[in-house]
Scaffold this active site. Structure first.
Site, PDB file in Angstrom:
ATOM      1  N   MET A 137       2.463  -4.817   1.554  1.00 12.98           N
ATOM      2  CA  MET A 137       1.166  -5.391   1.232  1.00 12.98           C
ATOM      3  C   MET A 137       1.334  -6.548   0.252  1.00 12.98           C
ATOM      4  O   MET A 137       2.435  -6.847  -0.176  1.00 12.98           O
ATOM      5  CB  MET A 137       0.239  -4.324   0.644  1.00 12.98           C
ATOM      6  CG  MET A 137      -0.160  -3.236   1.628  1.00 12.98           C
ATOM      7  SD  MET A 137      -1.375  -2.125   0.915  1.00 12.98           S
ATOM      8  CE  MET A 137      -1.557  -0.970   2.270  1.00 12.98           C
ATOM      9  N   CYS A 138       0.238  -7.168  -0.105  1.00 13.31           N
ATOM     10  CA  CYS A 138       0.256  -8.332  -0.986  1.00 13.31           C
ATOM     11  C   CYS A 138       0.493  -7.907  -2.430  1.00 13.31           C
ATOM     12  O   CYS A 138       0.561  -6.728  -2.757  1.00 13.31           O
ATOM     13  CB  CYS A 138      -1.068  -9.072  -0.877  1.00 13.31           C
ATOM     14  SG  CYS A 138      -1.591  -9.392   0.817  1.00 13.31           S
ATOM     15  N   GLN A 139       0.609  -8.916  -3.318  1.00 14.40           N
ATOM     16  CA  GLN A 139       0.698  -8.636  -4.745  1.00 14.40           C
ATOM     17  C   GLN A 139      -0.286  -9.521  -5.495  1.00 14.40           C
ATOM     18  O   GLN A 139      -0.573 -10.653  -5.096  1.00 14.40           O
ATOM     19  CB  GLN A 139       2.116  -8.851  -5.270  1.00 14.40           C
ATOM     20  CG  GLN A 139       3.092  -7.811  -4.760  1.00 14.40           C
ATOM     21  CD  GLN A 139       4.229  -7.538  -5.717  1.00 14.40           C
ATOM     22  OE1 GLN A 139       4.211  -7.939  -6.876  1.00 14.40           O
ATOM     23  NE2 GLN A 139       5.229  -6.829  -5.232  1.00 14.40           N
TER      24      GLN A 139
END
Length: 268
Positions: free
Chosen positions: A1-3
């Site tokens: 997933m994103c950060q």
């Protein structure tokens, strides 16, 4: 997933040190290679940069690391796509106007079957679940409060009802700001710390870089950093609980803005 990466301060501060380590996760020390973005509040305006390239390759990211833009509220994001193609219009953070102020939003996670009715002035430009969530949040806030920004406590109470409704559809780690406060919600991973006097040296975890903040600050400075995973190896980061919401103003978390988080599987 994103950060995610956020900064909230009591005085205008640059984010070069934190962003240097954060950007390396955009394709070098981690797999987030589907674009990135950052927004700096400055007075009534926002310096907004997005790029669909990997952060480690982006000339715009190089500019940010070498140009100490000072701001009291910053939101940054590096993307690993789950919904929506790799394209500029799908890069976070997203920005819209509400109550005569710019609002900036970024999301880490994946929302399943989240297709709210959008019948207000806010429409997604891209195809991400994140931008749909942002548009719905602003639509509902405008519907509740009309054309006048509510007091912080009332705004927090509204977000405390609206955000869990989105999070029920999946993972919803997010950051939201209008330049006066920075709001966050944790579904899975979010950490924060406050740097204040007496300042010490901080050491990045993603690169051999350190800064002695006592040499570049005053005793009155205070900086809160919020991030998906801790950026430094020698500072004490506080982990957010699942379902926890925080509001930062002038570099400090505000108390009693939101109700306490409900443990998974329990109801109020």
């Amino acid at each position: 997933m994103c950060q995610l990466l956020g900064m909230n301060c009591n005085v205008p501060t640059d984010i070069v040190f934190s962003f240097t380590g954060f950007a390396l996760r955009g394709g070098q020390t981690d797999v987030h290679h589907d674009g990135w973005g950052i927004a700096f509040f400055e007075g009534a305006g926002v310096r907004h940069f997005v790029d669909h390239q990997r952060a480690v390759d982006s000339p715009v990211a190089t500019l940010i690391k070498t140009y100490p833009i000072k701001s009291r509220n910053v939101i940054a994001h590096i993307r690993k796509a789950t919904q929506g193609e790799v394209a500029l219009e799908n890069c976070h953070p997203f920005m819209r106007e509400l109550w005569g102020r710019y609002w900036v939003f970024a999301h880490n996670g994946d929302l399943k079957a989240f297709n709210p009715v959008l019948d207000g002035p806010y429409r997604p430009v891209g195809t991400t679940d994140s931008e749909r969530a942002f548009c719905w949040l602003l639509q509902e806030l405008r519907s509740r409060f009309g054309d006048t920004r509510p007091a912080l406590a009332d705004l927090g109470a509204a977000l405390g009802e609206l955000v869990p409704a989105i999070a029920a559809h999946g993972t919803f780690n997010m950051m939201l700001s209008d330049g006066s406060a920075l709001f966050s919600h944790c579904s899975t991973n979010l950490f924060w710390l406050v740097r204040q006097h007496p300042f010490d040296t901080a050491i990045l975890s993603d690169e051999d870089v350190r800064v002695d903040f006592s040499q570049v600050t005053t005793p009155h400075d205070r900086v809160a950093i919020i991030v998906t995973q801790p950026l430094t190896t020698n500072e004490r980061w506080t982990a957010c609980a699942a379902g926890e919401m925080l509001c930062f103003v002038d570099g400090l978390p505000q108390k009693n803005i939101f109700p306490p988080p409900v443990a998974p599987g329990l109801s109020k």
